[in-house]
Design an enzyme around this catalytic site. Structure first.
Site, PDB file in Angstrom:
ATOM      1  CB  THR A 112      -0.941   0.006   1.227  1.00 54.61           C
ATOM      2  OG1 THR A 112      -1.785  -1.137   1.164  1.00 54.61           O
ATOM      3  CG2 THR A 112      -1.813   1.252   1.257  1.00 54.61           C
ATOM      4  CE  LYS A 170      -2.570  -5.166   8.650  1.00 50.62           C
ATOM      5  NZ  LYS A 170      -2.708  -5.145   7.179  1.00 50.62           N
TER       6      LYS A 170
END
Length: 335
Positions: free
Chosen positions: A108, A263
């Protein structure tokens, strides 16, 4: 653009139909199905979705799925306008600053929204990232290169080996720090892998990503990248780390040890946490605040390079009632 990207998510009969008229994602098409005719922009699809549909964005902004079995005719009306990003000139390097390499692997942080299709495209390079964040020129003498352009879910042990070899080469060339831009979904795995391949390195190796692409107002790309370059060039320690938001605000970036970080949220800016440990440092108010003792020091002379990840290794999580047959199957398949 590769053939798979031109018709991302389409397979079987739907793909054959679209290829037959030369259509690509983002093209304007007209589809006659049953008694109706649909006109709109051909959209990308998830690869695991039902392959029996073609999805287009109608002029009113809504998406519609058209069953392949009902399609009588497809016409390509116009080709998509390809995303075009022209970065401003890169700021000149200032003398006396540490030399840092920004190495892009995708994700991203290296993507931009294509508002025509609503999808995310890997449309900017590591060099573009440097030019659109001019603050970086005050922190380091920067260089940039693209190692991969992958979604992080496509990373494999082969890519870990290649990343490790490239960083080892940069260490031997005299760089003062390395920043690796990476997709967030598997960044924790890559950081852990390189922690074992690059043991007690003489320079910091900092993984960095973004939860939101760089052209969105809520993007965390710039603040994460600035902090990562600051740590790579100026930190007194030399560890493989991940630098990401400590919480929702832009004020504090946490620096996590590569073997401890995971994460824990899909989209939150503070998705990355150190497990059973605190971050080893924070970046706040333009300063690096060390938060741990016994860190490997910058300039370490105990550096050991140990690549060689095997694709035959498996990660097995135990759960109550787990059958030993699962382990036997893995052994039979060579793990």
């Amino acid at each position: 653009m590769s053939l798979s990207e031109k018709l991302q998510g389409y397979s079987g009969e739907a793909r054959a139909m679209l290829e037959g008229v030369g259509a690509e994602i983002g093209d304007e098409v007209e589809i006659r199905a049953g008694e109706k005719t649909y006109r709109g922009i051909l959209m990308a699809r998830y690869e695991l979705a039902d392959p029996g549909y073609i999805v287009i964005k109608l002029p009113n902004g809504y998406n519609v799925g058209i069953r392949v079995s009902e399609v009588k005719e497809i016409r390509k009306l116009a080709s998509a306008k390809k995303p075009r990003f022209i970065p401003p000139p890169r700021p000149p390097a200032k003398p006396g600053l540490p030399k840092v390499m920004v190495m892009s692997t995708g994700g991203t942080i290296a993507s931009r929204i294509d508002y025509r299709t609503g999808g995310v495209r890997a449309a900017i390079t590591a060099e573009d990232l440097l030019s659109i964040v001019p603050e970086l020129s005050d922190l380091a003498d920067l260089d940039a290169k693209i190692l991969f352009s992958l979604f992080s879910e496509d990373m494999t042990p082969h890519h870990w080996n290649e990343m490790a070899k490239e960083v080892d080469s940069l260490i031997r060339k005299g760089f003062d720090g390395v920043v690796i831009t990476h997709g967030t979904d598997t960044m924790g795995y890559s950081a852990a892998a390189l922690s074992f391949a690059l043991q007690k390195p003489p320079i910091p190796i900092i993984f960095v990503g973004a939860q939101r692409s760089s052209d969105r107002p809520s993007s965390d790309a710039a603040t994460n990248l600035i902090a990562a370059v600051r740590v790579a060039g100026h930190a007194p320690f030399a560890e493989v780390c991940v630098a990401m938001h400590a919480w929702h605000s832009d004020t504090i970036i946490a620096v996590h040890r590569g073997t401890r970080v995971r994460k824990l949220h899909t989209s939150s800016r503070d998705a990355f946490k150190s497990v059973n440990a605190d971050p080893i440092a924070y970046v706040a108010d333009g300063e690096i605040k060390v938060n741990a003792r016994g860190l490997n020091p910058r300039g370490s002379n105990e550096y050991s390079f140990k690549p060689g990840f095997s694709p035959d290794a498996a990660l097995v999580k135990f759960y109550p009632g787990m059958s030993a047959d699962l382990l036997e199957i893995l052994v039979e398949r060579g793990c």
